[in-house]
Every structure is written in C-alpha cells, then in structure tokens.
Design a protein around this motif. Structure first.
Motif, short mmCIF file in Angstrom:
data_model
loop_
_atom_site.label_atom_id
_atom_site.label_comp_id
_atom_site.label_asym_id
_atom_site.label_seq_id
_atom_site.Cartn_x
_atom_site.Cartn_y
_atom_site.Cartn_z
N MET A 82 31.58 6.69 53.97
CA MET A 82 32.06 5.92 55.12
C MET A 82 31.08 4.82 55.47
O MET A 82 31.45 3.67 55.68
CB MET A 82 32.25 6.85 56.33
N ASN A 124 30.97 2.03 52.91
CA ASN A 124 32.14 1.14 53.05
C ASN A 124 31.94 0.17 54.21
O ASN A 124 32.32 -1.00 54.14
CB ASN A 124 33.40 1.97 53.28
N ARG A 125 31.34 0.66 55.31
CA ARG A 125 31.10 -0.20 56.47
C ARG A 125 30.10 -1.30 56.11
O ARG A 125 30.25 -2.46 56.48
CB ARG A 125 30.58 0.62 57.64
N TYR A 166 35.70 8.25 71.10
CA TYR A 166 36.67 8.00 70.03
C TYR A 166 38.01 7.56 70.61
O TYR A 166 38.30 7.71 71.80
CB TYR A 166 36.86 9.26 69.18
N GLY A 169 43.49 8.34 66.31
CA GLY A 169 44.15 7.68 65.18
C GLY A 169 43.45 6.48 64.59
O GLY A 169 43.88 6.00 63.54
N CYS A 170 42.39 5.96 65.20
CA CYS A 170 41.73 4.80 64.60
C CYS A 170 41.10 5.22 63.28
O CYS A 170 40.60 6.34 63.14
CB CYS A 170 40.71 4.18 65.54
N HIS A 171 41.13 4.33 62.29
CA HIS A 171 40.71 4.69 60.93
C HIS A 171 39.26 5.16 60.88
O HIS A 171 38.95 6.21 60.29
CB HIS A 171 40.90 3.49 60.00
N ALA A 172 38.38 4.40 61.51
CA ALA A 172 36.96 4.78 61.51
C ALA A 172 36.75 6.10 62.22
O ALA A 172 35.91 6.92 61.83
CB ALA A 172 36.12 3.67 62.15
N CYS A 173 37.54 6.33 63.29
CA CYS A 173 37.44 7.60 64.02
C CYS A 173 37.87 8.76 63.14
O CYS A 173 37.24 9.83 63.15
CB CYS A 173 38.30 7.56 65.28
N GLU A 174 38.93 8.55 62.39
CA GLU A 174 39.42 9.60 61.49
C GLU A 174 38.35 9.98 60.47
O GLU A 174 38.14 11.17 60.19
CB GLU A 174 40.69 9.13 60.77
N GLU A 175 37.66 8.99 59.94
CA GLU A 175 36.60 9.25 58.96
C GLU A 175 35.46 10.03 59.58
O GLU A 175 34.93 10.98 58.99
CB GLU A 175 36.10 7.93 58.37
#
Length: 305
Positions: free
Chosen positions: A4, A7-8, A200, A203-209
């Motif tokens: 993660m 990727n950031r 958080y 459902g936000c993508h970064a939050c899910e990760e």
C-alpha cells in the motif's frame, strides 16, 4: 515497506513527474544543469554522505532565476537532496536543511518557488519525503521573511497552526465519539499501554487497504487480545447512514464510533490532510506516531515487545 505504501509513493512520484514533463519553455535552448559538487578524495568513505549533505547547494546560485524556467532540473535536484538528507546523520541533516532554507531567501521569486515545491515534497500526505519538522522551518521562514507576500504569510500561518496540532511528544486532543448503540466514549477512556486512533471514511479505497492491513496484522491482533492496545476507529464526517451500513466491516475487537457533532472537521481538531489517518498514543495519551502508515505502526509495536 507495505505494498500500500509503495503504491502511494509511486503515485506521488508519477504525479510530480507528469507535472514537470508537461512544462516547456522558450528557454529550452539555454538549459542549465544543476551545479554538482565534487567530494574531495581525502574525505573518508564513511563521511562522504555527510559532506554531500553539508555542501550540496554550495555551487548553486539562488539568485539565478533562469533555473525557475527549468523546474525539472530543480525538481530532480531537490529529490536527490532529500534522499541525501535521509542517509546523513540527523545532526548534519538538520543543520544542512536550515542553512538551505535560509539560502532560498536570496531572491523573492526563488523563495516563492521553493515554498510551493517544498509543500508538495514535505507536506503532501502521500509524499515519500514527508517531514513535518522540515516543512515547519519553511513556514517559519515564510512568516518571518520580508520577501514573502501577505497571501503567502497568511497561508503559512494557517498551515503552521494545523501542523502543530497533536504533534509527536504532545498530549492528543480528546474527542467524544458515539457508538452505534448511542452510547458515547472518549479517547481518554482507554487505559491500555497503547491506543491506536484510526480516522476513516466508509468505503474509501485507501481506507479499505489500511483496514485490511490492520485486520490481518498478527502484531495488532495480538496486542488487542492481550489488552496491550485499544483501537479506536472514528468516522469524522456527516453521513451517519453510510457509517452505520459499514459497521459490520469493523472488527468487534475495535471501538467503532462517529463524531456526532463533526467537531473534528468544524474545529479542525486534527491535522487530517488525508483519510485514513493513524495516530499511535502511549498510556498517557502522548502522541508517539502521527499520521503514520499502518506498517510503521505495526513495526513500532513489534519492536516494543
């Protein structure tokens, strides 16, 4: 380093590169190269990186505004410089940085340019070079400088005020959260050796990760089961219905609440540059890690065993 976080970092660097690749000027035929320094052979191998950090900008003319027409050159030099500082000793890096910030003030155009660039490098939540202490030095220089415009000074004051909230080594701001049952709690209700705050959005993508990483972490789960850690997940926004639908995705071993009066946003209680945001606290609610990646928090806790 977690996938993660890699990727950031990649996304940040690609964004920076795409911006500068798109810049073309009429000065291209007079392109200048960044003036590098030569490390004397007499300098021991073990001291070369410290020497480079100290003298990196020695041959650069901060009054030569022609460089401002070649942002790609300055961008590459800045990225290399920050990499050098990361490898040098803390004492040398700090001295070099404060000296560099002072030198940037040689001309108003150069000073304004570096202030903008350094915000991306040091303040952006996804930057691999993010450094609140170094950016604070830039903000202090802007606020004190006679060369900065009124707008630059006002922006710097606002960012400094935000930057200084809940810094490492200070007691965290207490927040009231509301549970799905309607009961309320506070951060300071936690009595375990460590408390992990997770801000958080459902459902936000970064939050899910981040949530996936924390759920699967043996270090985190072990600390929770052994009552060494309390994990408080807080939703700071207004869409409570979306939060309620997401509650089943939060482990029962976590405390999951929302900010009923949205004080976190309205009063800017935390420096939330991006969501998710993680803060690790000690037993006295002192901030140990601020807005750190989940992998860094896991490593910190693992090293305390």
């Amino acid at each position: 380093m977690s996938k993660m976080w890699k990727n950031r970092i990649l996304s940040f660097l690609m964004g920076i590169c795409c911006f500068f690749i798109g810049v073309k000027t009429v000065f291209a035929q007079h392109e200048k190269n960044f003036p590098k320094i030569t490390i004397p052979e007499i300098i021991p191998q073990s001291d070369k990186i410290n020497y480079l950090a100290t003298h990196y900008w020695d041959n650069f003319n901060f009054q030569d505004t022609v460089f401002l027409t070649q942002p790609a050159v300055l961008n590459k030099a800045m990225a290399s410089y920050l990499q050098v500082l990361a490898m040098a000793s803390q004492k040398i890096s700090d001295a070099s940085w404060y000296n560099f910030v002072e030198k940037t003030q040689a001309s108003q155009p150069m000073f304004s340019y570096f202030a903008i660039v350094l915000k991306d490098y040091l303040y952006h939540p996804d930057s691999p070079f993010r450094n609140d202490d170094y950016y604070l030095a830039v903000l202090n220089a802007l606020i004190a400088s006679p060369k900065a415009t009124r707008a630059e000074k006002e922006r710097a004051k606002r960012e400094k005020q935000s930057l200084l909230k809940n810094t490492i080594g200070t007691k965290v701001t207490d927040v009231v959260y509301t549970l799905a049952s309607g009961k309320t709690g506070r951060i300071y209700d936690s009595h375990t050796p460590y408390t992990l705050l997770l801000f958080y959005n459902p459902g936000c993508h970064a939050c899910e990760e981040t949530l996936a990483f924390l759920k699967q972490s043996q270090v985190i789960n072990s600390a929770l089961s052994e009552k060494e850690l309390t994990l408080i997940a807080i939703y700071p926004d207004e869409d409570v219905s979306a939060w309620r639908k997401y509650c089943d995705d939060i482990p029962a071993t976590w405390i999951n609440g929302y900010d009923k009066n949205t004080r976190i946003w309205k009063e800017e209680l935390f420096d939330l540059r991006a969501i998710p945001s993680l803060y690790l606290l000690d037993a006295d609610k002192m901030v140990l890690l601020k807005d750190a990646p989940a992998s860094v928090i896991e490593s910190y806790l693992n090293n305390q065993k």
